[in-house]
Design a protein around this motif. Structure first.
Motif, short mmCIF file in Angstrom:
data_model
loop_
_atom_site.label_atom_id
_atom_site.label_comp_id
_atom_site.label_asym_id
_atom_site.label_seq_id
_atom_site.Cartn_x
_atom_site.Cartn_y
_atom_site.Cartn_z
N PRO A 179 3.79 13.44 22.31
CA PRO A 179 3.70 13.02 23.71
C PRO A 179 4.15 14.14 24.65
N GLU A 180 3.59 14.18 25.83
CA GLU A 180 3.96 15.20 26.80
C GLU A 180 5.35 14.95 27.36
N GLY A 181 5.98 16.02 27.80
CA GLY A 181 7.27 15.90 28.48
C GLY A 181 8.48 16.10 27.60
N ASP A 182 8.29 16.25 26.29
CA ASP A 182 9.42 16.48 25.39
C ASP A 182 9.85 17.94 25.47
N ARG A 183 11.14 18.17 25.51
CA ARG A 183 11.64 19.55 25.56
C ARG A 183 11.34 20.29 24.26
N PHE A 184 11.34 19.59 23.14
CA PHE A 184 11.07 20.21 21.85
C PHE A 184 9.60 20.62 21.78
N PRO A 185 9.29 21.87 21.41
CA PRO A 185 7.91 22.37 21.44
C PRO A 185 7.11 21.98 20.20
N ALA A 186 6.95 20.69 19.98
CA ALA A 186 6.22 20.22 18.80
C ALA A 186 4.73 20.45 18.97
N GLY A 187 4.07 20.75 17.86
CA GLY A 187 2.62 20.86 17.87
C GLY A 187 1.95 19.74 17.12
N HIS A 188 2.66 19.19 16.09
CA HIS A 188 2.06 18.15 15.27
C HIS A 188 3.13 17.43 14.47
N PHE A 189 2.92 16.14 14.24
CA PHE A 189 3.76 15.34 13.36
C PHE A 189 2.91 14.85 12.19
N HIS A 190 3.41 15.02 10.97
CA HIS A 190 2.67 14.72 9.76
C HIS A 190 3.04 13.35 9.16
N THR A 191 2.11 12.79 8.41
CA THR A 191 2.45 11.83 7.38
C THR A 191 2.57 12.62 6.08
N ALA A 192 3.23 12.03 5.09
CA ALA A 192 3.37 12.74 3.82
C ALA A 192 2.01 13.01 3.18
N GLU A 193 1.11 12.04 3.29
CA GLU A 193 -0.21 12.21 2.70
C GLU A 193 -1.00 13.30 3.40
N GLU A 194 -0.89 13.37 4.72
CA GLU A 194 -1.61 14.40 5.46
C GLU A 194 -1.07 15.78 5.11
N LEU A 195 0.25 15.91 4.99
CA LEU A 195 0.84 17.19 4.62
C LEU A 195 0.33 17.62 3.25
N ALA A 196 0.30 16.69 2.30
CA ALA A 196 -0.22 17.01 0.97
C ALA A 196 -1.66 17.47 1.03
N ASP A 197 -2.48 16.79 1.84
CA ASP A 197 -3.89 17.15 1.96
C ASP A 197 -4.06 18.56 2.53
N GLU A 198 -3.28 18.88 3.56
CA GLU A 198 -3.41 20.20 4.17
C GLU A 198 -2.98 21.31 3.20
N VAL A 199 -1.91 21.07 2.46
CA VAL A 199 -1.45 22.06 1.49
C VAL A 199 -2.51 22.26 0.41
N ALA A 200 -3.11 21.17 -0.05
CA ALA A 200 -4.17 21.27 -1.05
C ALA A 200 -5.40 21.97 -0.49
#
Length: 261
Positions: A179-200
């Protein structure tokens, strides 16, 4: 989707003066030492000798722990203040970007990429960073890649707050968009399954995806670091259900453990 150039600028500003990354893992709260210890445990299950590259390694907290175990560690980070702090503590540290590593192929026995992925908005840039980590890791070596849990991010944005009607929460839950307006410069939040898919998809063999801190980790965020009793209890729980689907997403940090074929 956010502009990546703007995120990169925010990353340098945030870690360069707004936030003390070194304190986060050491003195800020009981959560930091829990995250640090459990991450080090997961690394030690697979890597005990050799040369390690710590990509986005901050001020060198993890690098110093690895060096204390006898590993040869090189750190790279885009924030000048981080590089200076790591170098001052004796770590071989250089400034650079996870998406373009200035190292030869097969130069390391293991690569840690514990921060960069959650500051990269597009899947293509995250895959670029993961492929660079794979490129510089020897055959049979290990890559440890971290993401921030989408489930925890959702809770931080909805629990105890008025329900938003602008679609931002839906975009967070369905696509991992911060969401916009957060001080933390996040680009993306993962699910565990999505992280596994990207690594693969980056050409790595996924061994497991772990929830690092476990479901008790979030409670320790507001606790002082001297609550060793709570830290030990949280560690027991984190170890017991580390890779359980669904439950692992209750950890703030997810860690994919992968091997180079």
């Amino acid at each position: 989707m956010q502009d990546q150039g703007e995120i990169d600028r925010r990353v340098r500003a945030y870690y360069g003066g707004l936030f003390d990354e070194g304190a986060r893992l050491t003195t800020r709260s009981a959560q930091g030492p829990l995250e640090h210890r459990r991450t080090q445990e997961l690394i030690a299950e697979h890597v005990n000798t050799g040369r390690v590259l710590d990509v986005g390694g901050g001020t060198g907290v993890h690098a110093r722990s690895l060096r204390a175990r006898g590993l040869d560690v090189v750190l790279i980070d885009p924030v000048p203040e981080h590089v200076a702090a790591a170098a001052a503590s004796g770590i071989d540290a250089v400034r650079g970007d996870a998406r373009s590593l200035p190292f030869e192929d097969d130069a390391f026995d293991a690569v840690l990429i514990l921060g960069p992925l959650y500051h990269l908005a597009s899947e293509s840039e995250r895959l670029q960073a993961l492929r660079e980590a794979r490129r510089v890791t020897r055959s049979g070596g290990f890559v440890f890649a971290a993401g921030l849990s989408r489930f925890i991010a959702l809770g931080a944005n909805v629990l105890g707050r008025p329900v938003r009607s602008d679609g931002a929460i839906t975009a967070l839950w369905e696509q991992g968009l911060p969401p916009e307006g957060d001080r933390f410069p996040a680009g993306h939040f993962h699910t565990a399954e999505e992280l596994a898919d990207e690594v693969a998809d980056a050409g790595l063999e996924v061994i497991a995806v772990h929830g690092v801190e476990g479901p008790a980790g979030l409670a320790l965020e507001g606790m002082p670091i001297d609550r060793d009793d709570l830290t030990e209890a949280a560690l027991v729980l984190a170890r017991a259900i580390s890779a359980e689907p669904g439950i692992r997403d209750f950890s703030a940090h997810l860690l994919a453990v992968a091997r180079v074929r």
